[in-house]
Design a protein around this motif. Structure first.
Motif, PDB file in Angstrom:
ATOM      1  N   GLU A 120     -19.377   9.827   9.811  1.00  0.00           N
ATOM      2  CA  GLU A 120     -20.209   8.982   8.956  1.00  0.00           C
ATOM      3  C   GLU A 120     -19.479   7.728   8.497  1.00  0.00           C
ATOM      4  O   GLU A 120     -19.896   7.099   7.531  1.00  0.00           O
ATOM      5  N   ARG A 121     -18.403   7.400   9.178  1.00  0.00           N
ATOM      6  CA  ARG A 121     -17.610   6.240   8.764  1.00  0.00           C
ATOM      7  C   ARG A 121     -17.369   5.281   9.925  1.00  0.00           C
ATOM      8  O   ARG A 121     -17.261   5.704  11.077  1.00  0.00           O
ATOM      9  N   VAL A 122     -17.272   4.025   9.567  1.00  0.00           N
ATOM     10  CA  VAL A 122     -16.871   2.989  10.516  1.00  0.00           C
ATOM     11  C   VAL A 122     -15.366   2.796  10.395  1.00  0.00           C
ATOM     12  O   VAL A 122     -14.831   2.730   9.292  1.00  0.00           O
ATOM     13  N   VAL A 123     -14.684   2.729  11.534  1.00  0.00           N
ATOM     14  CA  VAL A 123     -13.236   2.549  11.553  1.00  0.00           C
ATOM     15  C   VAL A 123     -12.928   1.135  12.034  1.00  0.00           C
ATOM     16  O   VAL A 123     -13.243   0.780  13.170  1.00  0.00           O
ATOM     17  N   LEU A 124     -12.340   0.333  11.193  1.00  0.00           N
ATOM     18  CA  LEU A 124     -11.871  -1.007  11.557  1.00  0.00           C
ATOM     19  C   LEU A 124     -10.354  -0.969  11.660  1.00  0.00           C
ATOM     20  O   LEU A 124      -9.691  -0.423  10.773  1.00  0.00           O
ATOM     21  N   VAL A 125      -9.814  -1.541  12.733  1.00  0.00           N
ATOM     22  CA  VAL A 125      -8.371  -1.504  12.962  1.00  0.00           C
ATOM     23  C   VAL A 125      -7.865  -2.895  13.286  1.00  0.00           C
ATOM     24  O   VAL A 125      -8.459  -3.611  14.104  1.00  0.00           O
TER      25      VAL A 125
ATOM     26  N   GLN B 243     -11.371   3.302   2.491  1.00  0.00           N
ATOM     27  CA  GLN B 243      -9.941   3.533   2.343  1.00  0.00           C
ATOM     28  C   GLN B 243      -9.196   2.674   3.350  1.00  0.00           C
ATOM     29  O   GLN B 243      -9.689   2.399   4.447  1.00  0.00           O
ATOM     30  N   ILE B 244      -7.986   2.269   2.995  1.00  0.00           N
ATOM     31  CA  ILE B 244      -7.134   1.498   3.902  1.00  0.00           C
ATOM     32  C   ILE B 244      -5.772   2.174   3.995  1.00  0.00           C
ATOM     33  O   ILE B 244      -5.233   2.633   2.977  1.00  0.00           O
ATOM     34  N   SER B 245      -5.248   2.275   5.195  1.00  0.00           N
ATOM     35  CA  SER B 245      -3.935   2.879   5.409  1.00  0.00           C
ATOM     36  C   SER B 245      -3.168   2.027   6.410  1.00  0.00           C
ATOM     37  O   SER B 245      -3.751   1.226   7.151  1.00  0.00           O
ATOM     38  N   VAL B 246      -1.835   2.204   6.423  1.00  0.00           N
ATOM     39  CA  VAL B 246      -1.000   1.411   7.311  1.00  0.00           C
ATOM     40  C   VAL B 246       0.071   2.294   7.928  1.00  0.00           C
ATOM     41  O   VAL B 246       0.613   3.183   7.264  1.00  0.00           O
ATOM     42  N   ALA B 247       0.342   2.054   9.199  1.00  0.00           N
ATOM     43  CA  ALA B 247       1.431   2.730   9.904  1.00  0.00           C
ATOM     44  C   ALA B 247       2.258   1.662  10.604  1.00  0.00           C
ATOM     45  O   ALA B 247       1.712   0.742  11.219  1.00  0.00           O
ATOM     46  N   SER B 248       3.583   1.767  10.486  1.00  0.00           N
ATOM     47  CA  SER B 248       4.437   0.737  11.073  1.00  0.00           C
ATOM     48  C   SER B 248       5.826   1.284  11.321  1.00  0.00           C
ATOM     49  O   SER B 248       6.292   2.176  10.595  1.00  0.00           O
ATOM     50  N   ARG B 249       6.473   0.733  12.349  1.00  0.00           N
ATOM     51  CA  ARG B 249       7.868   1.046  12.636  1.00  0.00           C
ATOM     52  C   ARG B 249       8.586  -0.236  13.032  1.00  0.00           C
ATOM     53  O   ARG B 249       8.008  -1.064  13.741  1.00  0.00           O
ATOM     54  N   PRO B 250       9.814  -0.397  12.578  1.00  0.00           N
ATOM     55  CA  PRO B 250      10.562  -1.605  12.952  1.00  0.00           C
ATOM     56  C   PRO B 250      10.640  -1.753  14.465  1.00  0.00           C
ATOM     57  O   PRO B 250      10.993  -0.817  15.186  1.00  0.00           O
ATOM     58  N   GLY B 251      10.281  -2.931  14.935  1.00  0.00           N
ATOM     59  CA  GLY B 251      10.357  -3.223  16.355  1.00  0.00           C
ATOM     60  C   GLY B 251       9.197  -2.709  17.178  1.00  0.00           C
ATOM     61  O   GLY B 251       9.107  -3.022  18.378  1.00  0.00           O
ATOM     62  N   GLU B 252       8.264  -1.951  16.574  1.00  0.00           N
ATOM     63  CA  GLU B 252       7.162  -1.375  17.343  1.00  0.00           C
ATOM     64  C   GLU B 252       5.791  -1.877  16.915  1.00  0.00           C
ATOM     65  O   GLU B 252       4.785  -1.535  17.531  1.00  0.00           O
ATOM     66  N   GLY B 253       5.719  -2.657  15.838  1.00  0.00           N
ATOM     67  CA  GLY B 253       4.434  -3.198  15.421  1.00  0.00           C
ATOM     68  C   GLY B 253       3.840  -2.474  14.228  1.00  0.00           C
ATOM     69  O   GLY B 253       4.420  -1.531  13.686  1.00  0.00           O
TER      70      GLY B 253
ATOM     71  N   ARG C 287      -0.075  -1.167  12.279  1.00  0.00           N
ATOM     72  CA  ARG C 287      -1.484  -0.841  12.475  1.00  0.00           C
ATOM     73  C   ARG C 287      -2.128  -0.579  11.115  1.00  0.00           C
ATOM     74  O   ARG C 287      -1.732   0.335  10.392  1.00  0.00           O
ATOM     75  N   PHE C 288      -3.101  -1.418  10.739  1.00  0.00           N
ATOM     76  CA  PHE C 288      -3.901  -1.210   9.541  1.00  0.00           C
ATOM     77  C   PHE C 288      -5.225  -0.573   9.948  1.00  0.00           C
ATOM     78  O   PHE C 288      -5.903  -1.072  10.859  1.00  0.00           O
ATOM     79  N   GLU C 289      -5.576   0.510   9.284  1.00  0.00           N
ATOM     80  CA  GLU C 289      -6.829   1.204   9.573  1.00  0.00           C
ATOM     81  C   GLU C 289      -7.681   1.257   8.317  1.00  0.00           C
ATOM     82  O   GLU C 289      -7.211   1.683   7.264  1.00  0.00           O
ATOM     83  N   MET C 290      -8.938   0.827   8.447  1.00  0.00           N
ATOM     84  CA  MET C 290      -9.866   0.832   7.317  1.00  0.00           C
ATOM     85  C   MET C 290     -11.059   1.720   7.636  1.00  0.00           C
ATOM     86  O   MET C 290     -11.703   1.551   8.679  1.00  0.00           O
ATOM     87  N   LEU C 291     -11.331   2.676   6.761  1.00  0.00           N
ATOM     88  CA  LEU C 291     -12.477   3.568   6.901  1.00  0.00           C
ATOM     89  C   LEU C 291     -13.539   3.146   5.903  1.00  0.00           C
ATOM     90  O   LEU C 291     -13.310   3.140   4.691  1.00  0.00           O
ATOM     91  N   LEU C 292     -14.725   2.793   6.414  1.00  0.00           N
ATOM     92  CA  LEU C 292     -15.820   2.335   5.566  1.00  0.00           C
ATOM     93  C   LEU C 292     -17.065   3.168   5.843  1.00  0.00           C
ATOM     94  O   LEU C 292     -17.318   3.544   6.993  1.00  0.00           O
TER      95      LEU C 292
END
Length: 504
Positions: A293-298, A343-353, A355-360
């Motif tokens: 029931e959610r839209v995922v924007l990345v 909700q908004i969440s973020v995943a990241s690693r040095p040198g690998e980029g 990713r912001f994910e938003m669930l609406l």
């Protein structure tokens, strides 16, 4: 007296700067007997000290004064340069009074003689307690400064929002007049584009205020495909050739219900951050899909990424890794997403980029389209008293109503409106800005009705001000129009209240 265990709940790290393992072990036994919950490390030269400060990160340092090839005074200077708040205690076999005084002046917390170390546990306890108190004081001071800056931002946003709304008002009024006075479809289309820009600009001015006060702005139903297309157009001028941009949309017809302008601002902010995180080029992806029931924007990039320390503070007000950054962009993004129930969440690693994910949430039901307005009925010379505090808007409204066949009378505040009322007699309709300061709207209308006025009134509402209808007599015809003021709505409202007055 045994050491009160100030660290039973959290282990402290104790660093010994000592060339004698036996002496370090004796000090350790003494602290353990005093129930200090600690982890220990011993170093005896400059290289070991610098490595310990970077990796071990001590909470307190206990140092000998004289060691082969290394001085306790040098160690104190290094610790103070690297970690100014870490307590530093000299524990030495011999130390003269002049040397002890000099050590305290250089920043040492205390000094203890090895052959008379009974007060060492108490000295350690006091040093740790004072360091913790100082850290709490600095944290409270930083929070106070942040609060003061937020208050300043609120005042700035309020003033800027008001000025921008006044500047944008012609973009909301003139296009309607152009469209009504021309049958050229191209001119009408251009007028519609200008009016839409004015409405979007007004929403952006309002969103500055919502950052601090947290209020929700107007919502609408829109297609994600249209949103992505707008973001791509706005991003083009900032996209270097070395960055590859790609959009992925599972279903072009998927819709959201929320503030279009704010969500566009959020996605654009995240995309620009990603571009800046790829100084040598890379790939930027903007994707959307449906998950239950959610839209995922990345928003994802292949940039430099972030470490854990940066991630932990990412949504903290005024935290930024940019030399010219404000530290408010991501805070605003989270407010926008959470304001839409997401909700908004973020995943990241040095040198690998990153990713912001938003669930609406998906819209639960279709939003009814606003019914079409009836054709505007031209006036027949009726007198319209217009009371607006801003001179530009007052003049534009007067010209607009005059072009429709009405006879406008203008006043910039309540006192001026009462003078017009006294000199010219009763108007057919009163149009009042609810935000007038001198003799406000409620007082003006109440006084006019007490003085014999029985005609209708149209109140142009300001979202931050409520109007007390109890100050008006029963049966009064009162219409309320929202900001931003739409000219077609105003013309229709004037015609409506005039027809209701004639029917009475």
């Amino acid at each position: 007296m045994p050491l009160r265990a100030i660290s039973r709940d959290a282990k402290v790290r104790v660093l010994f700067i000592e060339d004698s393992p036996e002496d370090a072990e004796l000090i350790r036994f003494q602290l353990e007997d005093a129930h200090l919950n600690a982890e220990y490390l011993r170093v005896e030269d400059e290289e070991g000290l610098r490595e310990a400060l970077a990796g071990f990160k001590p909470d307190i340092v206990l140092s000998d004064l004289s060691m082969p090839g290394f001085s306790g005074h040098d160690a104190l200077q290094i610790v103070r340069e690297h970690s100014p708040q870490v307590p530093f205690i000299f524990v030495s076999g011999t130390i003269g009074e002049d040397v002890a005084v000099a050590a305290l002046r250089e920043g040492a917390s205390d000094y203890i003689l090895k052959h008379s170390s009974a007060r060492l546990p108490a000295a350690v306890e006091r040093a740790l307690r004072e360091a913790r108190t100082e850290a709490e004081r600095q944290r409270a001071e930083r929070e106070l400064m942040r609060t003061q800056r937020l208050e300043s931002l609120s005042l700035l946003a309020a003033g800027l929002s008001h000025d921008l709304r006044n500047i944008l008002q012609p973009l909301l009024i003139v296009p309607d007049l152009i469209a009504q006075r021309s049958d050229d479809p191209r001119l009408k289309q251009l007028a519609a584009v200008v009016a839409e820009c004015g409405r979007r600009g007004h929403e952006m001015a309002e969103s500055m205020l919502s950052f601090v006060r947290g209020s929700r702005r107007a919502s609408e139903r829109f297609r994600i495909a249209d949103l992505f297309r707008a973001v791509e157009l706005l991003l083009k001028g900032s996209l270097p050739r070395t960055v590859e941009f790609e959009q992925k949309l599972e279903d072009p017809d998927v819709e959201l219900h929320g503030n279009y302008t704010e969500l566009q601002q959020c996605l654009l902010n995240l995309c620009l951050n990603s571009v800046q995180a790829m100084p040598s080029g890379g790939r930027l992806e903007l994707t959307a899909g449906v998950r239950g029931e959610r839209v995922v924007l990345v928003v994802a990039d292949t940039g430099v990424g972030m470490d854990e320390h940066t991630l932990a503070q990412l949504f903290t007000p005024f935290f930024t890794t940019k030399s010219d950054g404000t530290g408010l962009g991501l805070v605003s993004c989270r407010r926008i997403i959470e304001g839409m129930g997401g909700q908004i969440s973020v995943a990241s690693r040095p040198g690998e980029g990153t990713r912001f994910e938003m669930l609406l949430p998906l819209p639960s039901e279709p939003v009814d389209e606003e019914p079409g307005m009836a054709p505007v009925v031209p006036g027949q010379g009726e007198r319209i008293l217009i009371v607006f505090r801003d001179g530009t808007r007052l003049s534009l409204l007067g010209n607009a109503l005059a072009s429709q066949g009405y006879a406008p009378e203008l006043a910039s505040d309540g006192a001026a409106a009462l003078r017009v009322f006294a000199e010219s007699g009763e108007p057919d309709v009163v149009v009042v800005d609810n935000s007038i300061a001198l003799f406000p709207a409620a007082a003006l209308l109440s006084t006019m009705y007490e003085s014999g006025y029985r005609g209708p009134a149209i109140l142009v509402g300001d979202g931050g001000k409520a109007f007390d209808r109890s100050v008006l007599p029963d049966g009064v015809v009162l219409e309320m129009l929202p900001q931003p003021l739409d000219m077609h709505r105003l013309f229709a409202a004037v015609a409506e209240v005039l027809s209701r007055r004639s029917a009475r």
